[in-house]
Design a protein around this motif. Structure first.
Motif, short mmCIF file in Angstrom:
data_model
loop_
_atom_site.label_atom_id
_atom_site.label_comp_id
_atom_site.label_asym_id
_atom_site.label_seq_id
_atom_site.Cartn_x
_atom_site.Cartn_y
_atom_site.Cartn_z
N PRO A 2 -8.45 15.49 11.70
CA PRO A 2 -7.09 15.74 12.21
C PRO A 2 -6.24 14.47 12.14
CG PRO A 2 -8.80 16.26 13.86
CD PRO A 2 -9.48 15.66 12.70
N SER A 3 -4.91 14.66 12.06
CA SER A 3 -4.04 13.50 11.96
C SER A 3 -4.14 12.66 13.23
CB SER A 3 -2.59 13.94 11.73
OG SER A 3 -2.16 14.79 12.75
N SER A 4 -4.10 11.35 13.06
CA SER A 4 -4.31 10.41 14.15
C SER A 4 -3.29 9.29 14.08
CB SER A 4 -5.72 9.81 14.06
OG SER A 4 -6.72 10.80 14.07
N LYS A 5 -3.19 8.55 15.18
CA LYS A 5 -2.35 7.35 15.23
C LYS A 5 -3.25 6.15 14.93
CE LYS A 5 0.57 7.38 18.59
NZ LYS A 5 0.92 7.33 20.02
N LEU A 6 -2.97 5.47 13.82
CA LEU A 6 -3.84 4.38 13.35
C LEU A 6 -3.13 3.04 13.45
CD1 LEU A 6 -5.04 6.01 9.97
CD2 LEU A 6 -5.90 6.45 12.27
N GLN A 26 -1.65 2.29 -1.66
CA GLN A 26 -1.86 3.65 -2.18
C GLN A 26 -2.72 4.49 -1.23
OE1 GLN A 26 -3.50 2.44 -5.93
NE2 GLN A 26 -1.50 2.35 -6.96
N SER A 27 -3.72 3.85 -0.62
CA SER A 27 -4.57 4.56 0.35
C SER A 27 -3.75 4.98 1.58
CB SER A 27 -5.74 3.67 0.79
OG SER A 27 -6.60 3.41 -0.28
N LEU A 28 -2.90 4.06 2.05
CA LEU A 28 -2.08 4.37 3.23
C LEU A 28 -1.06 5.46 2.91
CD1 LEU A 28 -1.44 0.96 5.03
CD2 LEU A 28 -3.37 2.52 5.16
N TYR A 29 -0.58 5.49 1.69
CA TYR A 29 0.35 6.55 1.28
C TYR A 29 -0.32 7.92 1.41
CZ TYR A 29 3.45 9.36 -1.66
OH TYR A 29 4.29 10.35 -2.13
N ARG A 30 -1.57 8.01 0.96
CA ARG A 30 -2.30 9.27 1.06
C ARG A 30 -2.56 9.65 2.52
NH1 ARG A 30 -6.98 9.43 -3.51
NH2 ARG A 30 -7.90 10.87 -1.97
N LEU A 31 -2.90 8.67 3.34
CA LEU A 31 -3.16 8.94 4.75
C LEU A 31 -1.88 9.38 5.47
CD1 LEU A 31 -5.60 6.03 5.71
CD2 LEU A 31 -6.17 8.42 5.30
N LYS A 32 -0.76 8.74 5.11
CA LYS A 32 0.53 9.13 5.70
C LYS A 32 0.88 10.56 5.30
CE LYS A 32 3.86 6.90 7.02
NZ LYS A 32 4.53 6.98 8.33
N ASN A 33 0.66 10.90 4.04
CA ASN A 33 0.95 12.25 3.56
C ASN A 33 0.06 13.30 4.23
OD1 ASN A 33 3.03 11.55 1.94
ND2 ASN A 33 1.98 11.86 -0.01
N ALA A 34 -1.11 12.86 4.69
CA ALA A 34 -2.03 13.77 5.39
C ALA A 34 -1.63 13.93 6.86
CB ALA A 34 -3.45 13.26 5.28
N LEU A 148 9.82 4.29 15.35
CA LEU A 148 9.73 4.22 13.88
C LEU A 148 8.66 5.16 13.34
CD1 LEU A 148 10.15 0.37 13.40
CD2 LEU A 148 11.69 2.13 12.53
N ILE A 149 7.47 5.18 13.97
CA ILE A 149 6.41 6.04 13.42
C ILE A 149 6.74 7.52 13.63
CG2 ILE A 149 4.59 4.30 13.53
CD1 ILE A 149 3.50 5.60 16.02
N GLU A 150 7.49 7.81 14.68
CA GLU A 150 7.91 9.19 14.91
C GLU A 150 8.83 9.67 13.78
OE1 GLU A 150 10.59 11.60 18.14
OE2 GLU A 150 9.53 9.83 18.86
N LYS A 151 9.58 8.71 13.21
CA LYS A 151 10.50 9.05 12.11
C LYS A 151 9.85 8.80 10.74
CE LYS A 151 14.79 8.21 14.69
NZ LYS A 151 14.19 8.15 16.03
N LYS A 152 8.52 8.71 10.74
CA LYS A 152 7.72 8.62 9.50
C LYS A 152 7.82 7.26 8.80
CE LYS A 152 6.84 12.96 10.25
NZ LYS A 152 5.63 13.29 11.05
N PHE A 153 8.29 6.23 9.50
CA PHE A 153 8.30 4.88 8.93
C PHE A 153 6.92 4.25 9.11
CE2 PHE A 153 12.85 5.51 9.65
CZ PHE A 153 13.38 5.02 8.47
#
Length: 274
Positions: A2-6, A26-34, A148-153
């Motif tokens: 499940p999506s988590s706060k990392l 690139q790894s973080l991009y995939r995790l963000k997209n998940a 910021l993280i709430e707005k997907k930054f």
């Protein structure tokens, strides 16, 4: 998973190598997209050493702590915020991440007081040493980071903070990451190091401790937890005690470990839980 706060503490050789930096982005991009929310905290020891050497400012370490003069702090701030943080924001943005460069100075997110180092002398007397512009964190206000993280930054934080008078201080990256992880109540505080985890018998790969409980840690110091791993584990331990759900040690020189853990649920690294 499940999506988590990392909260990811990023340093070591993975920061120096541009290819590894790109792979982590690139790894973080995939995790963000998940769906994972990610905050990145970075140090910059090798870059600071180089900048101080170039400016002819000597570096003196006392029990692993760098004494920091006002002149050194000027170079450290310029290096961490201008060079290291700026380069990370550029690389991560080029990989499609909405990266935002910050430090503890922004919105007074992190406040500090001067850090005093206590040394026990041979006669048993405890001496306090002034480390100069080295900060001990007194408070963290997570409002800006959470917004910021709430707005997907993706906030990328350099370990610089100020006291209540606005004077800038250098802060140990492990301490900084742990306190920020606790302030945002991260589901995972991930320390990217140069090894695959915590070893019972380094470097035997079969001796990696995959799962440790918070209660196990005190008995491991000085035995399994030694040297440069001590401040990292202390930071993870502190964060767990303050409400972080899980702490995780992964090898930052192998960025695929992030995806293996969070996408495939692979048993890698060392996980510390309550």
């Amino acid at each position: 998973m499940p999506s988590s706060k990392l909260l990811i503490k990023y340093g070591g050789n993975a920061m120096i190598n541009q290819t590894l930096k790109l792979q982590i982005a690139q790894s973080l991009y995939r995790l963000k997209n998940a769906g994972h929310e990610i905050v990145l905290v970075h140090g910059g020891g090798p870059f600071i050493n180089k900048a101080l050497e170039k400016a002819n400012i000597p570096s003196e370490f006392i029990e692993g702590q760098r004494q920091t003069s006002p002149e050194a702090m000027f170079e450290i701030q310029k290096t961490l915020k201008g060079e290291v943080n700026g380069d990370l924001v550029k690389v991560f943005s080029q990989q499609g991440l909405k990266a935002v460069g910050l430090s503890g100075l922004d919105n007074q997110t992190v406040l500090v007081s001067p850090k005093k180092l206590k040394l026990t002398l041979s006669d048993g007397i405890i001496d306090e040493i002034d480390l100069g512009r080295v900060g001990q964190i007194t408070s963290v206000d997570p409002e800006l980071i959470l917004s910021l993280i709430e707005k997907k930054f993706l906030p990328i934080l350099a370990c610089i903070a100020a006291d209540t008078e606005g004077l800038a201080y250098n802060v140990n990256a492990d301490d900084f990451a742990g306190e920020v992880a606790a302030s945002i109540q991260a589901d995972y505080y991930i320390s990217l190091t140069d090894v695959d985890g915590l070893y019972q018998n380094y470097p035997d790969p079969t001796s990696i401790l995959r799962n440790i409980s918070l209660g196990d840690l005190p008995n491991l110091y000085g035995k399994i937890i030694q040297g440069g791993m001590i401040p990292k584990i202390q930071s993870l331990e502190n964060a767990l005690k303050k409400g972080v759900k899980n702490a995780l040690i992964l090898n930052g020189t192998q960025p695929e470990q992030l995806l293996a853990y969070f996408e495939k649920g692979s048993t890698i690294g060392t996980t510390i839980t309550h």
